[in-house]
Write an enzyme that holds these catalytic residues in place. Structure first.
Site, PDB file in Angstrom:
ATOM      1  N   LYS A 192     -33.363  -1.315  48.964  1.00 46.99           N
ATOM      2  CA  LYS A 192     -31.784  -1.746  48.878  1.00 46.99           C
ATOM      3  C   LYS A 192     -31.660  -3.032  48.197  1.00 46.99           C
ATOM      4  O   LYS A 192     -30.507  -3.109  47.499  1.00 46.99           O
ATOM      5  CB  LYS A 192     -31.424  -1.587  50.385  1.00 46.99           C
ATOM      6  CG  LYS A 192     -30.150  -2.167  50.482  1.00 46.99           C
ATOM      7  CD  LYS A 192     -28.809  -1.280  49.764  1.00 46.99           C
ATOM      8  CE  LYS A 192     -27.542  -2.164  49.618  1.00 46.99           C
ATOM      9  NZ  LYS A 192     -26.523  -1.450  49.049  1.00 46.99           N
ATOM     10  N   CYS A 219     -21.704  -7.689  47.312  1.00 48.35           N
ATOM     11  CA  CYS A 219     -22.958  -7.349  47.323  1.00 48.35           C
ATOM     12  C   CYS A 219     -24.086  -7.922  46.194  1.00 48.35           C
ATOM     13  O   CYS A 219     -25.060  -8.710  46.546  1.00 48.35           O
ATOM     14  CB  CYS A 219     -23.099  -5.744  46.845  1.00 48.35           C
ATOM     15  SG  CYS A 219     -21.837  -5.030  47.970  1.00 48.35           S
TER      16      CYS A 219
HETATM   17  N1  SAJ Z   1     -20.329  -6.534  36.320  1.00 44.33           N
HETATM   18  C1  SAJ Z   1     -20.589  -6.964  35.207  1.00 44.33           C
HETATM   19  N2  SAJ Z   1     -20.939  -6.096  34.116  1.00 44.33           N
HETATM   20  C2  SAJ Z   1     -21.634  -4.666  34.400  1.00 44.33           C
HETATM   21  C3  SAJ Z   1     -21.366  -4.321  35.592  1.00 44.33           C
HETATM   22  C4  SAJ Z   1     -20.641  -4.853  36.731  1.00 44.33           C
HETATM   23  O1  SAJ Z   1     -20.199  -7.971  34.857  1.00 44.33           O
HETATM   24  O2  SAJ Z   1     -22.255  -4.073  33.386  1.00 44.33           O
HETATM   25  C5  SAJ Z   1     -19.582  -7.132  37.275  1.00 44.33           C
HETATM   26  C6  SAJ Z   1     -18.353  -6.569  37.839  1.00 44.33           C
HETATM   27  O3  SAJ Z   1     -17.406  -6.856  37.067  1.00 44.33           O
HETATM   28  C7  SAJ Z   1     -18.423  -7.234  39.385  1.00 44.33           C
HETATM   29  C8  SAJ Z   1     -19.744  -7.106  39.823  1.00 44.33           C
HETATM   30  O4  SAJ Z   1     -20.518  -7.048  38.417  1.00 44.33           O
HETATM   31  O5  SAJ Z   1     -17.882  -8.550  39.273  1.00 44.33           O
HETATM   32  C9  SAJ Z   1     -20.295  -6.116  40.795  1.00 44.33           C
HETATM   33  O6  SAJ Z   1     -19.703  -4.940  40.312  1.00 44.33           O
HETATM   34  P1  SAJ Z   1     -20.539  -3.691  40.551  1.00 44.33           P
HETATM   35  O7  SAJ Z   1     -19.470  -2.494  40.236  1.00 44.33           O
HETATM   36  O8  SAJ Z   1     -21.843  -3.746  39.814  1.00 44.33           O
HETATM   37  O9  SAJ Z   1     -20.927  -3.545  41.859  1.00 44.33           O
HETATM   38  P2  SAJ Z   1     -20.238  -3.182  43.443  1.00 44.33           P
HETATM   39  O10 SAJ Z   1     -20.661  -4.766  43.984  1.00 44.33           O
HETATM   40  O11 SAJ Z   1     -18.895  -3.035  43.526  1.00 44.33           O
HETATM   41  O12 SAJ Z   1     -21.312  -2.380  44.112  1.00 44.33           O
HETATM   42  C10 SAJ Z   1     -22.729  -2.359  44.342  1.00 44.33           C
HETATM   43  C11 SAJ Z   1     -23.305  -1.366  43.827  1.00 44.33           C
HETATM   44  N3  SAJ Z   1     -24.922  -1.492  43.461  1.00 44.33           N
HETATM   45  C12 SAJ Z   1     -25.548  -0.838  42.305  1.00 44.33           C
HETATM   46  O13 SAJ Z   1     -24.695  -0.441  41.493  1.00 44.33           O
HETATM   47  C13 SAJ Z   1     -26.651  -1.235  42.318  1.00 44.33           C
HETATM   48  C14 SAJ Z   1     -23.182  -0.147  44.821  1.00 44.33           C
HETATM   49  O14 SAJ Z   1     -23.734   1.073  44.541  1.00 44.33           O
HETATM   50  C15 SAJ Z   1     -23.668  -0.634  45.986  1.00 44.33           C
HETATM   51  O15 SAJ Z   1     -23.459   0.265  47.353  1.00 44.33           O
HETATM   52  C16 SAJ Z   1     -22.865  -1.990  46.543  1.00 44.33           C
HETATM   53  O16 SAJ Z   1     -23.222  -2.846  45.378  1.00 44.33           O
HETATM   54  C17 SAJ Z   1     -23.519  -2.219  47.990  1.00 44.33           C
HETATM   55  O17 SAJ Z   1     -22.546  -2.280  48.828  1.00 44.33           O
HETATM   56  O18 SAJ Z   1     -24.589  -2.939  47.836  1.00 44.33           O
END
Ligand code: SAJ
Length: 442
Positions: free
Chosen positions: A219, A273
């Site tokens: 996780k 997260c």
């Molecule tokens: N981000 C980037 N570049 C990217 C993707 C995201 O800069 O290519 C940034 C986003 O703008 C944001 C941050 O990363 O600020 C996080 O966004 P995210 O969409 O990657 O993730 P979360 O935090 O909304 O959700 C994550 C997810 N984990 C993964 O994709 C591995 C989700 O599936 C999990 O359930 C969640 O964390 C959690 O609760 O752990």
């Protein structure tokens, strides 16, 4: 006892209590109620409890309000502040409380421990306890199981059952991902795994049985992997800026290799997260070399880079930041959510305010402003602004007509494009000063 519980799950006459009705607990409770279980949420916040009992969702998540309203009406879902009676009645307790990090980036398990204390005193034979909160590796076996065993004088996997079943839901897509993402079931022994698996199979399309330590590392590794990948993209963006290259051309080209999948660079990584789980993963370990903290540092640096680009651009047109009006697009940590926890917009807005800039922020879903004035439309933030900073790619960005934006802004208008959603060439042709993450000046 195992078969009895599985039979109860099959017949939907197992009573579930969900401790913590937040971003994880609320959808969890609603989905278990939806498939026919009686679910009682326990939360310390009166507003959350009242909302649930009135059939309202406290979080803005597509489809969730409807689900809560339907299940509250049907009598399968309710909420309460006091855990005593509820935990006595429950057959299964799902713990969904927050597990943040403290100022020293160490896990703060106080919410989890307080929930476990309550559970421990009510634990009876045949109960299933499931931890859905993200926890540092080793917590289930080394902390949770001994704590529950000593407070109840019962034996795990024989008298009661315990599993770590981490959530994998991304805000904005919670309900879909809850059902469709394969769910890891890390039980403390064969019986615990079997029962927890039977329960989660009632809602999730696919479950994968494992042990707690494997599930805990997997996780936290998922979010750490994503964080490191984004840090690599951000590092590449800085390299592109150095060489006068464009990250939006480099990453898609590198990704044409069948075994390469670099994420997107941006103005920083936010949310509850990715900003936390890497620290849970390396908690208490002394690694000879550590790329995880470095990746975190790179992503944490990006809001400062946005400030640097802003200062450079304003300097170029002879404007002083202290006399500038700056419009920020995006307050939530990503587009299409209302969640502002650990949003990269926070350090950006706070630094701009420190410099004396007049700040105004627009985010259609998020009410947090971090001290900036709140705008009701994009037009409002364009009007009279010297600079626009794009922090998230809200859907309305697609409707921006640059020539109209130009007319509303001050002379020599600046765009700082953290998300690379504006065409630089078009913007520059119209007379904008365009700076973007990973956009090297030629
Ligand atoms: N981000 C980037 N570049 C990217 C993707 C995201 O800069 O290519 C940034 C986003 O703008 C944001 C941050 O990363 O600020 C996080 O966004 P995210 O969409 O990657 O993730 P979360 O935090 O909304 O959700 C994550 C997810 N984990 C993964 O994709 C591995 C989700 O599936 C999990 O359930 C969640 O964390 C959690 O609760 O752990």
């Amino acid at each position: 006892m195992v078969n009895l519980l599985i039979e109860k799950i099959r017949n939907r006459n197992l009573i579930i209590s969900v401790i913590g009705a937040g971003y994880v607990g609320l959808p969890t409770a609603a989905l278990f109620a939806e498939v026919g279980f009686n679910v009682i949420c326990v939360d310390v916040r009166l507003d959350i409890v009242k909302n649930i009992n009135s059939g309202i969702s406290s979080i803005n998540e597509p489809g969730l309000s409807e689900l809560i309203s339907l299940n509250v009406k049907s009598g399968r879902l309710k909420a309460t502040l006091s855990s005593d009676i509820v935990l006595k009645q429950a057959d299964a307790i799902l713990i969904c409380v927050q597990t943040p990090i403290d100022n020293n980036k160490r896990p703060d398990l106080s919410f989890l421990l307080s929930a476990l204390e309550k559970v421990g005193t009510e634990l009876k034979k045949g109960m299933l306890i499931v931890v859905c909160s993200t926890i540092p590796p080793g917590t289930t076996q080394q902390k949770i199981a001994p704590l529950l065993e000593s407070s109840s004088k019962l034996k795990v996997d024989t008298d009661f059952f315990l599993a770590f079943v981490p959530e994998r839901i991304a805000p904005g897509k919670t309900l879909k991902e809850f059902v469709e993402s394969p769910r890891l079931v890390g039980g403390m022994g064969k019986n615990s795994t079997k029962i927890a698996n039977a329960l989660f199979s009632a809602v999730c399309k696919k479950t994968i049985e494992t042990d707690p330590i494997t599930a805990e590392i997997a996780k936290t590794a998922e979010n750490t992997f994503r964080d490191i990948n984004i840090a690599f993209a951000n590092q590449l963006a800085l390299i592109c800026e150095h060489y006068g290259a464009d990250i939006t051309k480099v990453i898609p080209l590198a990704n044409t290799h069948p075994r390469v999948n670099i994420h997107l660079s941006g103005p920083g990584v936010g949310g509850p997260c990715l900003t936390k789980d890497p620290y849970l993963l390396i908690n208490n370990i002394c690694l000879p070399k550590d790329m995880i903290t470095i990746a975190r540092d790179i992503n944490d640096y990006m809001p400062r880079h946005i400030i640097k680009l802003t200062l450079d651009a304003l300097n170029l047109v002879g404007k002083n930041i202290a006399n500038s009006k700056i419009g920020i697009i995006g307050a939530a940590y990503k587009a299409e959510v209302d969640d502002a926890r650990f949003s990269p917009s926070e350090p950006v807005i706070q630094q701009l305010i420190k410099f004396g800039a007049k700040t105004i922020v627009y985010d259609p879903l998020c009410t947090t402003t971090f001290g900036a004035k709140k705008a009701e439309s994009l037009i409002e933030i364009f009007k009279g602004s010297d600079c626009i900073i794009i922090m998230t790619e809200i859907a309305e960005i697609k409707s921006i007509v640059l020539s109209e934006m130009m007319l509303l802004m001050c002379s020599n208008p600046v765009i700082i494009d953290g998300k690379r959603v504006i065409d630089p060439k078009q913007a520059e042709k119209l007379g904008f000063i365009y700076y973007g993450v990973g956009y090297g000046k030629h």
